[in-house]
Every structure is written in C-alpha cells, then in structure tokens.
Scaffold this motif. Structure first.
Motif, mmCIF file in Angstrom:
data_model
loop_
_atom_site.group_PDB
_atom_site.id
_atom_site.type_symbol
_atom_site.label_atom_id
_atom_site.label_comp_id
_atom_site.label_asym_id
_atom_site.label_seq_id
_atom_site.Cartn_x
_atom_site.Cartn_y
_atom_site.Cartn_z
ATOM 1 N N ASP A 1 0.863 -1.182 0.000
ATOM 2 C CA ASP A 1 0.000 0.000 0.000
ATOM 3 C C ASP A 1 0.899 1.232 0.000
ATOM 4 O OD1 ASP A 1 -1.915 1.947 0.320
ATOM 5 O OD2 ASP A 1 -2.970 0.922 1.952
ATOM 6 N N TRP A 2 1.354 1.621 -1.178
ATOM 7 C CA TRP A 2 2.431 2.604 -1.282
ATOM 8 C C TRP A 2 2.002 4.009 -0.880
ATOM 9 C CZ3 TRP A 2 6.373 -0.135 -0.961
ATOM 10 C CH2 TRP A 2 6.448 -1.369 -1.597
ATOM 11 N N GLU A 3 0.749 4.349 -1.068
ATOM 12 C CA GLU A 3 0.295 5.675 -0.632
ATOM 13 C C GLU A 3 0.447 5.814 0.876
ATOM 14 O OE1 GLU A 3 -3.681 8.553 -0.763
ATOM 15 O OE2 GLU A 3 -3.659 6.630 -1.839
ATOM 16 N N VAL A 4 0.055 4.781 1.612
ATOM 17 C CA VAL A 4 0.205 4.793 3.070
ATOM 18 C C VAL A 4 1.682 4.779 3.445
ATOM 19 C CG1 VAL A 4 -0.232 3.518 5.216
ATOM 20 C CG2 VAL A 4 -2.016 3.680 3.459
ATOM 21 N N GLU B 1 11.449 4.651 -7.490
ATOM 22 C CA GLU B 1 12.103 5.956 -7.538
ATOM 23 C C GLU B 1 11.822 6.758 -6.265
ATOM 24 O OE1 GLU B 1 12.195 6.831 -12.377
ATOM 25 O OE2 GLU B 1 10.499 7.528 -11.144
ATOM 26 N N ARG B 2 10.582 6.726 -5.800
ATOM 27 C CA ARG B 2 10.247 7.450 -4.572
ATOM 28 C C ARG B 2 10.904 6.818 -3.353
ATOM 29 N NH1 ARG B 2 4.485 9.593 -3.248
ATOM 30 N NH2 ARG B 2 5.842 10.805 -1.860
ATOM 31 N N LEU B 3 10.983 5.502 -3.314
ATOM 32 C CA LEU B 3 11.678 4.831 -2.205
ATOM 33 C C LEU B 3 13.144 5.267 -2.153
ATOM 34 C CD1 LEU B 3 10.238 1.197 -2.459
ATOM 35 C CD2 LEU B 3 9.734 2.900 -0.693
ATOM 36 N N LEU B 4 13.765 5.374 -3.309
ATOM 37 C CA LEU B 4 15.161 5.818 -3.366
ATOM 38 C C LEU B 4 15.282 7.263 -2.892
ATOM 39 C CD1 LEU B 4 16.202 4.238 -6.790
ATOM 40 C CD2 LEU B 4 16.797 3.429 -4.501
ATOM 41 N N GLU B 5 14.294 8.102 -3.191
ATOM 42 C CA GLU B 5 14.311 9.479 -2.706
ATOM 43 C C GLU B 5 14.257 9.533 -1.186
ATOM 44 O OE1 GLU B 5 11.083 11.519 -4.508
ATOM 45 O OE2 GLU B 5 11.997 11.613 -6.513
ATOM 46 N N TYR B 6 13.612 8.552 -0.581
ATOM 47 C CA TYR B 6 13.522 8.494 0.877
ATOM 48 C C TYR B 6 14.687 7.722 1.506
ATOM 49 C CZ TYR B 6 8.949 10.719 1.260
ATOM 50 O OH TYR B 6 7.916 11.640 1.251
ATOM 51 N N GLY B 7 15.759 7.582 0.750
ATOM 52 C CA GLY B 7 16.984 7.046 1.326
ATOM 53 C C GLY B 7 17.166 5.551 1.237
ATOM 54 N N ALA B 8 16.368 4.858 0.448
ATOM 55 C CA ALA B 8 16.525 3.410 0.326
ATOM 56 C C ALA B 8 17.870 3.067 -0.307
ATOM 57 C CB ALA B 8 15.394 2.825 -0.511
ATOM 58 N N PHE B 9 18.564 2.101 0.289
ATOM 59 C CA PHE B 9 19.837 1.619 -0.244
ATOM 60 C C PHE B 9 19.593 0.393 -1.121
ATOM 61 C CE2 PHE B 9 21.653 3.610 3.707
ATOM 62 C CZ PHE B 9 22.366 4.598 3.046
ATOM 63 N N LYS B 10 20.320 0.321 -2.224
ATOM 64 C CA LYS B 10 20.148 -0.793 -3.154
ATOM 65 C C LYS B 10 20.943 -2.033 -2.780
ATOM 66 C CE LYS B 10 19.586 2.398 -7.083
ATOM 67 N NZ LYS B 10 20.102 2.778 -8.423
ATOM 68 N N THR B 11 21.902 -1.891 -1.851
ATOM 69 C CA THR B 11 22.828 -3.005 -1.586
ATOM 70 C C THR B 11 22.562 -3.717 -0.262
ATOM 71 O OG1 THR B 11 24.396 -1.387 -0.694
ATOM 72 C CG2 THR B 11 24.686 -2.046 -2.989
ATOM 73 N N LEU B 12 21.546 -3.303 0.495
ATOM 74 C CA LEU B 12 21.254 -3.987 1.755
ATOM 75 C C LEU B 12 20.693 -5.375 1.476
ATOM 76 C CD1 LEU B 12 19.707 -1.154 3.959
ATOM 77 C CD2 LEU B 12 22.084 -1.919 3.795
ATOM 78 N N ARG B 13 21.046 -6.313 2.349
ATOM 79 C CA ARG B 13 20.673 -7.713 2.146
ATOM 80 C C ARG B 13 19.693 -8.198 3.216
ATOM 81 N NH1 ARG B 13 23.786 -10.309 -1.555
ATOM 82 N NH2 ARG B 13 25.610 -9.140 -2.304
ATOM 83 N N THR B 14 18.841 -9.107 2.811
ATOM 84 C CA THR B 14 17.934 -9.754 3.761
ATOM 85 C C THR B 14 18.726 -10.740 4.622
ATOM 86 O OG1 THR B 14 17.434 -11.494 2.159
ATOM 87 C CG2 THR B 14 15.998 -9.557 2.172
#
Length: 452
Positions: free
Chosen positions: A224-227, A278-291
């Motif tokens: 639920d991306w809006e939330v 794109e919006r997640l990346l604007e909020y500081g999401a890192f592409k290299t973090l691992r589960t």
C-alpha cells in the motif's frame, strides 16, 4: 610535438606530487588554532595548484599534435620549480604527520619546530602556482583554444572546488543540535540526511514510535504505497528519521525471526512500478542492503538479486547499484571493521545486548559523500553517529555518546582510527557531479571533466 608530450609528462608528475601532499596533509592532526589555519591555507593552495595543472594537462593533450616550438616551454619551466617545492612540502608534511595523535595514544605535535620552514615552502608554492596559471592563460591565448570568458569560468570553477570545508559543521549546528529542526523541515526527501536504522528490536522506543513503525511495516507488506509514503513523512516530521530502509521491528524474544526485508525488497516482491521504486530511493533506500532470511535460493539477497529471482524485469535497471565511491572490497571491509570497533569501544557491551544492526559501509558507496545519521536510542538524548565516506576514509562524529553535549571527531581508515578536533575536506570532494563549462555552440570543445 615532443615538447608538448614532455609538458604532459611533467604535468603528470606534478599532479602525482600534489596528490601525495594532499594525502599527507589530510592526515595531519593538531589542536593549535594557528596550525589549523595554516593547514587550511596549505590544502587550499595545493588543491588549487592541482586543478590548474589538470587544466593545463588537458589543454596540452588537445594540442598534442602541435608542432609550434616553445608552446609548452614556460609551463615546463614553472613545473620544474613547482615539483621541487612539492617534494620538500611532502617530506616536511610527512615528518609532521608522523607526530599526529592516534586513537588511544596522546602525542602532541611540535608544530612550532617546522612552522617557519613550512611558511617559506608555502610562499614559494603560491608564486609557482601563479606561474602555472599564467602559463595556462598564455597558452590558451596563443592557440585561441578558449575564449577569455571560458577561461574565467573554468578557473573560477576550479577555485570553488578547491575551497576547504569543515566536516559535519552544517549538520551539527543546523540539523542535529535539536531534532525539532528536522521535524519542521520542508526539504525534499532526497536532500534530507539519511538515517541508519540500527535498532531492530522494540526496546527503548515510545509506544507512538512503535505504533507508527508497525503501521509502516504493514503497509509495506501489503504494497500500500500511498500509506507507505505518508508514514515516511510522518516519521520524519515526528522523529526526524528517514525510514526508507526500515525493516519490521521485533520484540527481543523474536529477534531470531528478523528477516531485514526493506521497503525496496517488498517493492520487488509486489512487482511495484518504477515510479514507486524511484520514490523509495528518494527516501533514502539503499540498493545493496541484504535480507537475513528469504524463501528463495539464498537467505541474503539484495533487491536486485530478488528481482532476478522473481524475474521482475522492469526493475533491473533502476535497482542496479551505481558506485560513486569506488573502494577495493578489502579496504572497505577493514574500514567497516574499524568503524564497528570504534562504536563498540564507546557503546560497550550494549551493542550486542541491544542487538544493534551496525552500519554496512557498502551502502555508502552509492552516495556522493552525503552524511548518514545513526541514532542510538539508549543513554543520553540525541546520541548517535554522523558518518560519511570520502576517498579511502570514513569521517565520523560521535554525538552525546561519551557524555551529555559531547562531540568527538574521528577519521576511520583501513589501518587505524584517528581522533581529531577538525576534519577538512575539499568542496569538490563532497559531490561527484562535476561542473562542466559547456556552451551550446562549443560542446565539442569540452571532452573532459574537472576532478579534484
């Protein structure tokens, strides 16, 4: 042509010496105010000299087929004296730096013994920098390679990039002196200081904080991306944190069930459209973090690996990490080890007791030297670490860790941890986006970028 090639070789030698001087000077630690001012001037001068030589070298490369006699003679002569001065400065700076204070070792630098000699070297360097600049201007005038306006723009940009800035000055005075300054910020998400969310269990958090994080995790889980984006904003305005990498928190008894799936991983799982990522990346999401766990081939997946596992083709490109701070993997690993060692030395056994998720520095290679904030939720209010990766060092500011209103600066390198009172950086080191001086009708004349 031979003279031009000689000029290019001399310029390369001068650039190497400038780099050596900068590396040594940036390891220079001293608490005396007068010495800090001298260091500022020297670094600025050496940086400006390096930029001038780089401009000259690029010009000579463009003229490498020229047969005009004497075209590079003035520059070669200027560089001969410059190189001797730089060699002396490197030697003297190395001697000074060997007396620097190191983490856990209190050694005072005897600046007064070398001050007068360094002053004379700086005076010579300033004169020789002017000679190099004059040679550059004259060469472009003789060859009509650049207009006067273009030369002024290039030299001005060069000067701006060699200006000295003090690390963490803005963040400390304007952003982290009071979290309320973050709450009231109207900045765009991409311009805010990223948060390293190292607290993965629910201890030491208010009910309001836990409720908001839980609602965020539920929204992320269901796509639920809006939330999600509303909760990102609420989290920033209320707590001064960017939650672009927020995993679902667990109670202490459930710590072993932490999956460490970030919103970016869940976006892949839900086959989210590109604009959501794109919006997640604007909020500081890192592409290299691992589960830490997954139902797929491997437990430790990056978002891109997960996209490959699930064949989410439309997200391949946007999830591919763009390395902006390239370091050898073993160097980055040693710096990370020393950073964790520093945190453990200050926070103590609570690192393990509180199940802290310590920063993974691979994520910082995606950044243009931006600062990251790692809040520590126990102990003194407002405690945490500011850190940024520049070159082959991690610059760290420990805030309220050792005591109320305490601030300690460190330079964490692959060989050790260095405590200091100030950290100087070139303005150009803080951004990878180079300022190109390109006019619409002269684009073909500018095949290079300026590096500091």
């Amino acid at each position: 042509m031979a003279e031009v090639l000689t000029g290019i070789a001399v310029a390369t030698e001068s650039l190497t010496l400038c780099i050596k001087a900068i590396v040594v000077l940036k390891r220079f630690y001293v608490t005396v105010k007068e010495a800090r001012e001298d260091l500022n001037k020297i670094l600025n001068l050496v940086g400006r000299t390096r930029n001038r030589i780089e401009l000259m070298k690029m010009t000579l490369i463009e003229l490498r087929k020229s047969t005009d006699p004497g075209i590079a003679a003035g520059f070669i002569t200027a560089c001969d004296g410059l190189n001797r001065t730089l060699e002396d400065l490197v030697q003297e700076a190395s001697t000074i730096a060997n007396g620097q204070s190191r983490f856990g070792i209190a050694r005072r630098l005897r600046w007064s013994m070398s001050h007068s000699k360094v002053e004379e070297l700086v005076r010579k360097l300033a004169e020789q920098e002017k000679e190099v600049t004059n040679s550059y201007m004259m060469l472009n005038s003789l060859t009509s390679l650049r207009t006067q306006q273009e030369l002024q723009k290039l030299t001005r940009s060069s000067d701006e990039r060699s200006e000295i800035t003090v690390a963490f000055c803005q963040e400390s005075e304007e952003r982290f002196s009071d979290v309320s300054t973050l709450r009231n910020s109207s900045e765009e998400p991409a311009t805010r200081v990223r948060t390293w969310l190292g607290h993965t269990i629910t201890d030491h958090h208010s009910p309001e904080y836990l409720q908001m994080r839980d609602k965020l995790s539920e929204a992320v889980y269901w796509g639920d991306w809006e939330v999600v984006f509303n909760k990102f904003e609420e989290g920033f305005q209320t707590f001064g944190e960017l939650w672009g990498n927020a995993p679902r928190m667990k109670e202490r008894s459930q710590y072993h069930n932490l999956s460490m799936w970030t919103p970016l991983h869940q976006a892949v799982y839900h086959h989210a459209p590109v604009h959501v990522v794109e919006r997640l990346l604007e909020y500081g999401a890192f592409k290299t973090l691992r589960t830490r766990s997954s139902e797929f081939s491997f437990p430790n997946l990056t978002p891109l690996e997960l996209a490959h596992e699930m064949e989410v083709f439309h997200l391949y490109d946007i999830l591919s990490p763009v390395v902006k701070r390239p370091l050898p993997p073993d160097t980055l690993q040693r710096i990370e080890y020393n950073f964790h060692r520093l945190i453990r030395s200050e926070v103590g056994l609570r690192v393990d007791a509180e199940k802290l998720y310590l920063p993974v520095l691979e994520a910082l290679t995606e950044l243009d030297g931006e600062t990251v904030w790692f809040p520590i939720k126990f102990g003194y209010p407002g405690a945490g670490y500011l850190f940024q990766l520049l070159g082959r060092e991690l610059q760290v500011k420990s805030v309220n860790i050792q005591g109320k209103a305490s601030e300690v600066l460190y330079r964490v390198m692959e060989d050790d941890i260095y405590e200091t009172d100030q950290i100087f950086n070139y303005a150009g080191d803080l951004k990878q986006e180079k300022d190109m001086i390109v006019e619409e009708d002269t684009a073909e004349a500018w095949p290079f970028k300026l590096d500091v």
